[in-house]
Design a protein around this motif. Structure first.
Motif, PDB file in Angstrom:
ATOM      1  N   TRP A 246       8.610 -21.449 -53.954  1.00 33.71           N
ATOM      2  CA  TRP A 246       8.898 -22.795 -54.461  1.00 33.71           C
ATOM      3  C   TRP A 246      10.157 -22.852 -55.325  1.00 33.71           C
ATOM      4  CZ3 TRP A 246       8.994 -23.029 -59.739  1.00 33.71           C
ATOM      5  CH2 TRP A 246       8.268 -22.079 -60.450  1.00 33.71           C
ATOM      6  N   ASP A 259      11.788 -26.314 -54.686  1.00 32.49           N
ATOM      7  CA  ASP A 259      11.268 -27.077 -53.556  1.00 32.49           C
ATOM      8  C   ASP A 259      10.136 -27.943 -54.104  1.00 32.49           C
ATOM      9  OD1 ASP A 259       9.671 -27.957 -51.371  1.00 32.49           O
ATOM     10  OD2 ASP A 259      10.409 -26.325 -50.120  1.00 32.49           O
ATOM     11  N   GLN A 260      10.399 -29.230 -54.273  1.00 36.52           N
ATOM     12  CA  GLN A 260       9.448 -30.085 -54.969  1.00 36.52           C
ATOM     13  C   GLN A 260       8.135 -30.245 -54.213  1.00 36.52           C
ATOM     14  OE1 GLN A 260      10.684 -33.284 -57.436  1.00 36.52           O
ATOM     15  NE2 GLN A 260      12.828 -33.102 -56.837  1.00 36.52           N
ATOM     16  N   ASN A 261       8.158 -30.173 -52.887  1.00 41.19           N
ATOM     17  CA  ASN A 261       6.911 -30.283 -52.133  1.00 41.19           C
ATOM     18  C   ASN A 261       5.995 -29.103 -52.436  1.00 41.19           C
ATOM     19  OD1 ASN A 261       7.613 -32.716 -50.872  1.00 41.19           O
ATOM     20  ND2 ASN A 261       8.720 -31.642 -49.233  1.00 41.19           N
ATOM     21  N   ARG A 262       6.548 -27.894 -52.389  1.00 42.50           N
ATOM     22  CA  ARG A 262       5.732 -26.709 -52.699  1.00 42.50           C
ATOM     23  C   ARG A 262       5.336 -26.680 -54.167  1.00 42.50           C
ATOM     24  NH1 ARG A 262       8.389 -21.559 -49.429  1.00 42.50           N
ATOM     25  NH2 ARG A 262       8.195 -22.446 -47.330  1.00 42.50           N
ATOM     26  N   ARG A 265       2.312 -28.733 -55.015  1.00 44.77           N
ATOM     27  CA  ARG A 265       1.013 -28.296 -54.497  1.00 44.77           C
ATOM     28  C   ARG A 265       0.262 -27.391 -55.463  1.00 44.77           C
ATOM     29  NH1 ARG A 265       3.573 -26.606 -48.726  1.00 44.77           N
ATOM     30  NH2 ARG A 265       4.025 -28.711 -47.939  1.00 44.77           N
TER      31      ARG A 265
END
Length: 410
Positions: A246, A259-262, A265
């Motif tokens: 991330w 990585d804002q998506n990871r 989570r």
């Protein structure tokens, strides 16, 4: 006399007309966000010199890039590192792996960097055992991020010049744009370098600040491991996919790209302000000074693991500046294993924290002794003798253009 003055003015006039064009033609590279933030407060006290940064970074500067960033970011949350160490003492927590570990950690109030290190339990043990060193790393990275990342590249250049950065089955060393990138050789297994910093970096540049040697914690290396002249490795750690990948360093801009998506989570984004973290343009920013703690008394490491190689310093020789309002660390009875402990990193509303590098009243300040005149340290980011200097040329940073997510092309 008048004619002489006219001739003199006539000779000077062409240069006066050309000079402005020359001056305006010089290219100017815009600073990165991290560099601009560092320059915005030039009056802030600097806690550590280049020599001190080199000393504390020596045992981890050759870690894989992503793991190194996790260690440096997590070190800015010393109380959370202590909480994670206590959490791992519960056998039911220590037995968790893979997705089960990630899902159990998700609701906890810790920063993602601390959660990610739980997948490397021996590193959590190492950081707890040597809390003085851990907090010094955190204060340095929280207050001197640009210089800290530049000194990592300085040390990597020294290791390369000494002939020790050679890819193998455990790790890859990539020289790109005058910077050294270190990655796992296999995408699903992480091996952590273990080495003698007094040897791997060649002749150490400052004898007054010898490199710190952090002994490997129990079960970190395989049976029969011997510290040789080169780089050895820990046992392999399986990648926990939700906790890995991330964030990675942008060495040219001295920033951590997220990585804002990871990232989203493994944490609730509403906790970022509580932890004094802001993710802007896919970049990690710390928004407040590091809150240090008074570490509780711990058992001394086992004798066979405390033997230091010649020419190295003990981790306890590096300390964070002691603030007057340092908080006592929580004891195991204050944070039950597995419980959602209250976030201790949040600053108290009526309690002002000193800026990094300020000392407690009547406390001994960090050693400000300047480096020896005949053993001058290069400025941050400059290369070791006979090594390739880090590239200082980078693209202009556009205010409205976010960082590309990890793994995507710029």
């Amino acid at each position: 006399m008048t004619s002489f003055r006219l001739r003199l003015m006539g000779q000077a006039l062409p240069f006066l007309l050309i000079a402005p064009g020359i001056a305006y033609a010089q290219p100017v590279n815009a600073p990165s966000a991290a560099e601009a933030a560092a320059a915005a407060n030039p009056g802030a006290p600097i806690a550590y010199s280049n020599a001190q940064l080199d000393q504390m970074l020596a045992p981890i500067a050759l870690y894989p890039d992503q793991l190194l960033m996790q260690v440096l970011m997590a070190a800015t949350f010393p109380q959370q590192v202590i909480d994670a160490g206590q959490w791992l003492q519960d056998p039911s927590n220590a037995a968790l792996h893979g997705d089960a570990l990630a899902s159990t950690l998700e609701p906890l109030p810790w920063d993602p960097s601390v959660k990610s290190l739980v997948a490397f339990p021996q590193i959590i043990v190492m950081m707890n055992t040597h809390m003085d060193w851990t907090q010094a790393l955190g204060v340095a990275f929280g207050g001197q991020q640009v210089a800290t990342m530049a000194r990592v590249q300085f040390l990597r250049n020294r290791a390369a010049a000494a002939g020790h950065l050679k890819s193998n089955a455990q790790i890859k060393y990539i020289h790109r744009n005058s910077e050294w990138i270190i990655e796992p050789a296999a995408p699903d297994t992480i091996y952590v370098p273990v080495y003698n910093p007094a040897v791997v970096y060649g002749t150490w540049p400052d004898r007054e600040y010898p490199p710190v040697y952090v002994p490997p914690p129990p079960e970190f290396v395989g049976a029969g491991f011997n510290l040789g002249p080169g780089i050895g490795f820990s046992v392999g750690f399986g990648v926990v996919a939700p906790l890995w990948g991330w964030g990675h360093p942008d060495w040219r801009r001295h920033e951590v790209v997220v990585d804002q998506n990871r990232y989203g989570r493994i944490t609730r984004r509403d906790r970022d302000p509580e932890n004094h973290i802001r993710i802007e343009n896919n970049t990690w920013h710390r928004t407040a000074p590091v809150v240090t703690v008074v570490a509780p008394t711990r058992e001394r490491p086992r004798e066979e693991n405390t033997r230091r190689p010649q020419g190295t310093a003990a981790p306890a020789s590096v300390r964070a500046p002691a603030p007057s309002n340092a908080r006592p660390a929580a004891t195991p009875t204050q944070a039950a294993p597995g419980a959602n402990a209250p976030n201790r990193e949040q600053e108290r509303p009526n309690e002002a924290h000193p800026a990094p590098g300020t000392a407690a009243p009547n406390a001994t300040a960090p050693n400000r002794e300047r480096e020896r005149p005949n053993e001058a340290h290069p400025a941050p980011g400059t290369a070791a003798p006979n090594a390739t200097a880090p590239n200082r040329e980078h693209e202009r940073e556009r205010s409205n253009e976010p960082h590309p997510a990890p793994g995507t092309a710029a």
